[in-house]
Design a protein around this motif. Structure first.
Motif, short mmCIF file in Angstrom:
data_model
loop_
_atom_site.label_atom_id
_atom_site.label_comp_id
_atom_site.label_asym_id
_atom_site.label_seq_id
_atom_site.Cartn_x
_atom_site.Cartn_y
_atom_site.Cartn_z
N VAL A 142 24.35 47.26 -2.95
CA VAL A 142 25.08 48.23 -2.13
C VAL A 142 24.96 49.62 -2.75
CG1 VAL A 142 26.80 46.61 -1.22
CG2 VAL A 142 27.23 47.78 -3.39
N GLU A 143 25.46 50.59 -2.02
CA GLU A 143 25.46 51.94 -2.54
C GLU A 143 26.77 52.15 -3.31
OE1 GLU A 143 25.31 55.86 -0.15
OE2 GLU A 143 23.31 54.96 -0.02
N ILE A 144 26.64 52.38 -4.59
CA ILE A 144 27.81 52.63 -5.43
C ILE A 144 27.83 54.12 -5.72
CG2 ILE A 144 28.98 52.10 -7.62
CD1 ILE A 144 27.19 49.56 -7.77
N GLU A 145 28.95 54.75 -5.44
CA GLU A 145 29.05 56.18 -5.65
C GLU A 145 29.83 56.45 -6.93
OE1 GLU A 145 29.66 60.10 -2.87
OE2 GLU A 145 30.80 58.31 -2.37
N VAL B 22 32.84 64.35 -17.19
CA VAL B 22 33.09 62.95 -17.51
C VAL B 22 33.03 62.13 -16.23
CG1 VAL B 22 35.62 63.13 -17.33
CG2 VAL B 22 34.59 61.35 -18.75
N CYS B 23 32.45 60.94 -16.34
CA CYS B 23 32.36 60.04 -15.19
C CYS B 23 33.28 58.86 -15.46
CB CYS B 23 30.92 59.56 -15.02
SG CYS B 23 30.74 58.34 -13.71
N ASP B 24 34.42 58.81 -14.76
CA ASP B 24 35.29 57.66 -14.98
C ASP B 24 35.82 57.11 -13.67
OD1 ASP B 24 37.15 59.51 -14.22
OD2 ASP B 24 38.32 59.43 -16.06
N SER B 25 35.13 57.42 -12.57
CA SER B 25 35.55 56.82 -11.31
C SER B 25 34.34 56.57 -10.42
CB SER B 25 36.60 57.69 -10.62
OG SER B 25 36.17 59.01 -10.50
N TRP B 26 34.49 55.60 -9.55
CA TRP B 26 33.41 55.19 -8.67
C TRP B 26 34.03 54.57 -7.42
CZ3 TRP B 26 33.04 49.81 -7.72
CH2 TRP B 26 33.84 49.01 -8.55
N ALA B 27 33.22 54.44 -6.41
CA ALA B 27 33.69 53.83 -5.17
C ALA B 27 32.51 53.18 -4.50
CB ALA B 27 34.29 54.89 -4.24
N VAL B 28 32.80 52.26 -3.61
CA VAL B 28 31.72 51.62 -2.88
C VAL B 28 32.11 51.63 -1.41
CG1 VAL B 28 32.68 49.33 -3.40
CG2 VAL B 28 30.32 49.54 -2.69
N GLY B 29 31.16 52.00 -0.56
CA GLY B 29 31.43 52.00 0.87
C GLY B 29 31.21 50.60 1.41
#
Length: 123
Positions: free
Chosen positions: A26-29, A103-110
């Motif tokens: 899937v596309e993980i943002e 800093v990258c500490d969050s992500w989301a997936v549609g």
């Protein structure tokens, strides 16, 4: 499936409750937050080299009125939702962005039409 007891594992548990298919690519943002905004030209160029399809998202007027002055950078990766992958991705991106104050500490997936955007929290 059991997920580690951390913030990323929590998101995965939520996905699992929504019958998310973990076997699927899937596309993980991923979201990168910065200590300053706007980014200058050199910073933008360097970040675009690292993440070719990234978006620079400026804060909206409402955010600014609420004291949220900083935009963020979002980019997507097509991959299975795997804890180790997500944790390592955030670590790698954070270390690459450190010199820019990012800093990258969050992500989301549609997930189809249901966007799970719970994870993108403003500090």
């Amino acid at each position: 499936m059991s997920f580690p007891n951390d913030i990323d594992g929590d998101v995965m548990r939520t996905l699992a409750e929504n019958h998310f298919n973990f076997d699927e690519q899937v596309e993980i943002e991923f979201f990168i937050e910065f200590k300053h905004w706007p980014l200058n030209h050199d910073e933008k160029t360097a970040i675009q080299k690292l993440y070719s399809h990234c978006d620079f998202i400026d804060p909206e007027q409402d955010d600014i009125e609420n004291g949220e002055q900083f935009g963020y950078v979002a980019f997507s990766v097509t991959h299975k939702v795997e804890h180790e992958f997500i944790v390592n991705m955030q670590k790698t991106v954070s270390s690459e962005m450190e010199k820019f104050g990012g800093v990258c500490d969050s992500w989301a997936v549609g997930v189809g039409e249901h966007e799970h955007d719970d994870e993108h929290h403003h500090h």
